[in-house]
Scaffold this motif. Structure first.
Motif: not given
Length: 147
Positions: A1-29
């Motif tokens: 499965m392919s990984v979607p890519q969002f955002g655009k690189k600005l010309p001449g700007q370096d974008y080092p990779p940054r791995p991250g993990a995020y939570a989706l949590v819902f309460n009873a409401e």
């Protein structure tokens, strides 16, 4: 499965990779947990440190940002984004992994003073979350809950 890519690189700007993990949590409401820092909103989570798995990084970040211990239920998906952090102004190629989690007890309060966790309506989160990858993960989670 392919990984979607969002955002655009600005010309001449370096974008080092940054791995991250995020939570989706819902309460009873049906409210979703988000974290505000400096007027910007994100899903709880963040960068994975060297030597950590995504799951280990998420458990650590949840404690730091929200004070909640969590049980990880399943991976929701992965998405990448070229972005600039609005607070420290650094550019990143964020490689995000999103997880459904369950809270394991009450919050002991965030360990990072600048972080302010809040429960909010999903519609509000979809307008406030800074990163497009986070909005994508919320929509993906809602779609899966409807099926």
């Amino acid at each position: 499965m392919s990984v979607p890519q969002f955002g655009k690189k600005l010309p001449g700007q370096d974008y080092p990779p940054r791995p991250g993990a995020y939570a989706l949590v819902f309460n009873a409401e049906g409210l979703i947990l988000a974290v505000e820092e400096g007027g910007y909103w994100w899903l709880p989570g963040g960068g994975v440190e060297a030597g950590e798995t995504h799951e280990q990084g998420l458990v650590r970040e949840m404690l730091e940002e929200t004070g909640y211990a969590v049980d990880i239920l399943k991976e929701i998906g992965r998405a990448n984004e070229f972005t600039q952090d609005p607070i420290n102004k650094q550019y990143h190629d964020k490689h995000c992994v999103f997880f459904a989690v369950r809270l394991a007890g009450d919050s002991k309060g965030p360990q990072i003073e600048e972080n302010h966790p809040h429960w909010m309506r999903v519609e509000e989160a979809l307008t406030k979350l800074y990163d497009e990858t986070h909005r994508w993960a919320v929509r993906r989670t809602l779609d899966a809950r409807r099926d």
